[in-house]
Design an enzyme around this catalytic site. Sequence first.
Site, mmCIF file in Angstrom:
data_model
loop_
_atom_site.group_PDB
_atom_site.id
_atom_site.type_symbol
_atom_site.label_atom_id
_atom_site.label_comp_id
_atom_site.label_asym_id
_atom_site.label_seq_id
_atom_site.Cartn_x
_atom_site.Cartn_y
_atom_site.Cartn_z
ATOM 1 N N HIS A 1 49.371 6.672 81.056
ATOM 2 C CA HIS A 1 48.385 7.224 81.987
ATOM 3 C C HIS A 1 48.737 6.876 83.437
ATOM 4 C CE1 HIS A 1 46.136 8.193 78.395
ATOM 5 N NE2 HIS A 1 45.335 8.934 79.134
ATOM 6 N N LYS B 1 38.197 5.022 71.862
ATOM 7 C CA LYS B 1 36.957 4.338 71.484
ATOM 8 C C LYS B 1 36.264 3.790 72.718
ATOM 9 C CE LYS B 1 38.844 -0.264 70.477
ATOM 10 N NZ LYS B 1 38.164 -1.212 71.368
#
Lengths: 292, 191
Positions: B36, B103
């Site tokens: 990322h 999550k």
Amino acid sequence: MNALNDSLIELIRRTSVELPDDVNQALIRSLENEKKGTIAESALKIIDQNIVLAKRKSQPICQDTGSILFYVDCPVGFDQIHFEETARVAVTEATKKGYLRQNSVDSLTGKNDGTNVGPGAPTVHFHQHRSPEVSVRLALKGGGCENVGAQYSLPNEKLHANRDLDGCRKVILDAVLQAQGKGCGPGILGVCIGGDRATGYEFSKQQFFRKLDDRNPNAELDALEQDILKTANELGIGPMGFGGKTTLLGVKATAANRLPASFFVSISYMCWAYRRQGVRLGGAGEITSWLY
Amino acid sequence: MISLTTPITEQKIRSLKVGDPVSISGIVFTGRDAVHKYLHEGGALPPQVNLRDGIIYHCGPVMMKEVDGSWRCTAAGPTTSIREEPYQGDIIHKFGVRGVIGKGGLGEKTLAACKADGCVYLHAIGGAAQVLAECVKKVRAVYFLEEFGSPEAIWELQVENFPAVVTMDSHGGSLHKEVFAASAAELAKRL
């Protein structure tokens, strides 16, 4: 030498692939207690299946096999250097066998050499005692739950938390609120009231070696543990933060003396994949019994 | 249970609502912290990695190399997503991502990108590494293995019936926001 190495690999394997029975039982109770047909219930069902599957396949319960934390109780004269050297070899071998993920990164270069061994990895804490017994406890603590740990300095004006047990209660519950589902709840809290910053966190982690169903011998801490557990489970955060009845499976707290100027409350969060085990070792380093 | 198969259309994504259980099949690419940051800083994806109408999975799996050089996935649960909040929205927009599996949820920037670009957050069960590894039918390829190390590499996974729940939809809905607000209100009554 070989027996100790084999014992430590087996300790790592079992810690990584099997949950201790007290944790397993607590998760089964929380599944029975959760409202049927909810996503919280289905999360707990998947968790339940996962526990069975990991044990059967002898593969990690969670892919984040965590920080490797050894705690060794040993007699005077025990060769700690030899133990640490063997532990590093065992960790490297357990990684090759897939019981541990390649999980240790050089913080300056970003390199992961795949061995799980480096500065501070694994960590080994020794404690001498008068008994001839040698026991080794191991916790594998994942990064998700480690990241939601918190340390508060009292007083905390924003939370109206003063330097008393009620202030401790407020900041501990704030930590639960802030964690939501990010630490893979239902979780377990280890808490230390007092100490310096490093000791506070260290003592909070040592609480994870208590069994879930034990009770704190100190009446005030026992009352605090029960109160936090009950209150946290009324908040509706639930498994994975999906909403639901079980937010925490347990709370374990201790206290350390502090300086007059400092009042830290240190909170470590353990995920439902509560990987802790321990062994007693015989004279040649072989496993004579399991602790959990 | 709603089936999602990659590539996913915008129309399909727009039909999903917070709380929907889904079952994912097709190709997913893992990507976490290093990937990322790299993409956010303008790094290029390898030509074989096409995220358009596809899924990013926040996951650092355990992978074992077989004697024939192929990979076997032995543990593959989600990692905490919130660390990608500074980057995720831009990456959804730039690469045309339709689903992010992870999550713990993401924040406002990502929620806005989900709404603007047509993307959802798919919450997998944290810690359920074995159940989820069983859904990985094949490890098709790996990228950036040397640069980022195994947990941080991009793994191209073929998955079947991978279970998740929509917790952030493309209409501004976020279960994480709802649960945080409700639990904060309950806590306030008990202080």
